[in-house]
Design an enzyme around this catalytic site. Structure first.
Site, PDB file in Angstrom:
ATOM      1  NE  ARG A   1     118.713 -10.234  -4.710  1.00  0.00           N
ATOM      2  CZ  ARG A   1     117.684 -10.424  -4.686  1.00  0.00           C
ATOM      3  NH1 ARG A   1     116.799 -10.626  -3.707  1.00  0.00           N
ATOM      4  NH2 ARG A   1     116.753  -9.789  -5.761  1.00  0.00           N
TER       5      ARG A   1
ATOM      6  CE  LYS B   1     116.272  -7.981 -14.320  1.00  0.00           C
ATOM      7  NZ  LYS B   1     116.375  -6.904 -13.622  1.00  0.00           N
TER       8      LYS B   1
ATOM      9  CB  THR C   1     121.619  -5.256 -19.005  1.00  0.00           C
ATOM     10  OG1 THR C   1     121.908  -4.462 -17.802  1.00  0.00           O
ATOM     11  CG2 THR C   1     122.959  -5.165 -19.674  1.00  0.00           C
TER      12      THR C   1
ATOM     13  CG  ASN D   1     124.801  -3.411 -15.985  1.00  0.00           C
ATOM     14  OD1 ASN D   1     125.836  -3.170 -15.441  1.00  0.00           O
ATOM     15  ND2 ASN D   1     124.295  -4.638 -16.208  1.00  0.00           N
TER      16      ASN D   1
ATOM     17  CB  THR E   1     115.137   2.027 -10.543  1.00  0.00           C
ATOM     18  OG1 THR E   1     115.592   2.152  -9.126  1.00  0.00           O
ATOM     19  CG2 THR E   1     114.062   1.303 -10.817  1.00  0.00           C
TER      20      THR E   1
ATOM     21  CB  ALA F   1     123.260   3.596 -16.651  1.00  0.00           C
TER      22      ALA F   1
ATOM     23  CG  HIS G   1     119.182 -10.974 -14.666  1.00  0.00           C
ATOM     24  ND1 HIS G   1     119.286 -10.832 -16.115  1.00  0.00           N
ATOM     25  CD2 HIS G   1     119.960 -10.142 -14.235  1.00  0.00           C
ATOM     26  CE1 HIS G   1     119.984  -9.859 -16.471  1.00  0.00           C
ATOM     27  NE2 HIS G   1     120.453  -9.227 -15.195  1.00  0.00           N
TER      28      HIS G   1
ATOM     29  N   GLY H   1     116.827   1.708  -0.775  1.00  0.00           N
ATOM     30  CA  GLY H   1     116.501   0.114  -0.597  1.00  0.00           C
ATOM     31  C   GLY H   1     117.970  -0.317  -0.012  1.00  0.00           C
TER      32      GLY H   1
END
Length: 273
Positions: free
Chosen positions: A12, A158, A165, A123, A98, A121, A154, A8
């Site tokens: 961003r 999203k 998280t 985050n 992801t 994880a 967010h 990816g």
């Protein structure tokens, strides 16, 4: 020098990761993966940031991974699982950020970790993972007569909710209190909901503007409340945490790890009531 490929890479988060790798003295970008329909395919992966990487955006997974030691993946669940299969076959380690993965996907990651080393994880932020440790401590002390709510916000793009998280925060609290987030998590309230159950862990979701990521956990008691908040103003913290995870994996051959392990937080004992 850790050799890193990025999935990816034109997104961003991918652009932020490319910039972080470019400025790291101990990391080298060796591959940049994107979908076959991306308009920048074949162009330099750092072009949009004004960085010359000499690495072209490619949709050829095996070619992207052939020189890589670690793949960093902040994509979508289906793509992430395809990348996991390729990494397992080629012996490439993974850092997976992801979110929105199913329980089956998570089981596949655990299975792959028997052959390759993986940091998984929701985050990668150092600050968020310190916050998770603080929540463990807070939950162990505020374990009676406090209602717990998780509020997250967010950006409008999203696609999953609650955030990974927020779920990780709820899971840390639930495990500390001996609760089960599957039965005690409350993810929607509408109409006549009745009184709040004492064991509930509530979640509220905001999607608006360009908010990078805000998370607050409220412990609300009688006459007081304690709030623990983490706010991200940039994705740079996720990128820098991902690099720390890549460095951590250099000494690992296999196994499944989280950011608590990367940062050594797993060895810190929480306070007991």
């Amino acid at each position: 020098m850790v050799r890193i490929a990025i999935a990816g890479a034109a997104g961003r988060m991918g652009r932020m990761l490319i910039e972080a790798v470019h400025h790291a003295s101990d990391a080298q970008l060796v591959g940049a993966l994107e979908v076959s329909t991306h308009p920048l395919l074949g162009r330099d992966a750092g072009e949009s940031q004004g960085i010359a990487t000499s690495i072209a955006l490619s949709d050829q997974t095996d070619d992207v991974l052939k020189h890589a030691e670690v793949l960093i993946d902040f994509t979508q669940p289906q793509a992430c699982m395809a990348h996991l299969q390729a990494c397992e076959r080629l012996g490439v380690k993974m850092v997976i950020g992801t979110t929105g993965l199913s329980e089956h996907d998570k089981d596949r990651i655990s299975q792959a970790a028997a052959r390759i080393a993986i940091v998984f994880a929701p985050n990668m932020s150092v600050g968020v993972n310190v916050t998770l440790k603080l929540l463990e401590i807070a939950a162990s002390l505020l374990n009676q007569d406090y209602d717990i709510e998780v509020i997250e916000a967010h950006h409008r793009h999203k696609v999953d909710a609650p955030s990974g998280t927020a779920l990780a925060m709820g899971d840390v609290i639930a495990k500390t209190l001996g609760r089960d987030l599957k039965s005690d998590g409350v993810f929607a309230r509408h109409g006549h909901t009745g009184a709040r159950k004492q064991t509930s862990i509530g979640f509220s979701t905001i999607r608006a503007g360009d908010i990078v990521g805000d998370h607050t956990v409220m412990f609300a008691g009688t006459g007081e409340r304690v709030e623990i908040t983490h706010r991200s103003s940039s994705r740079a913290n996720y990128a820098l945490g991902s690099l720390r995870a890549c460095r951590f994996l250099q000494a690992k051959q296999s196994g499944l790890y989280d950011m608590q392990a990367v940062l050594g937080l797993s060895d810190i004992e929480g306070l007991k009531p």
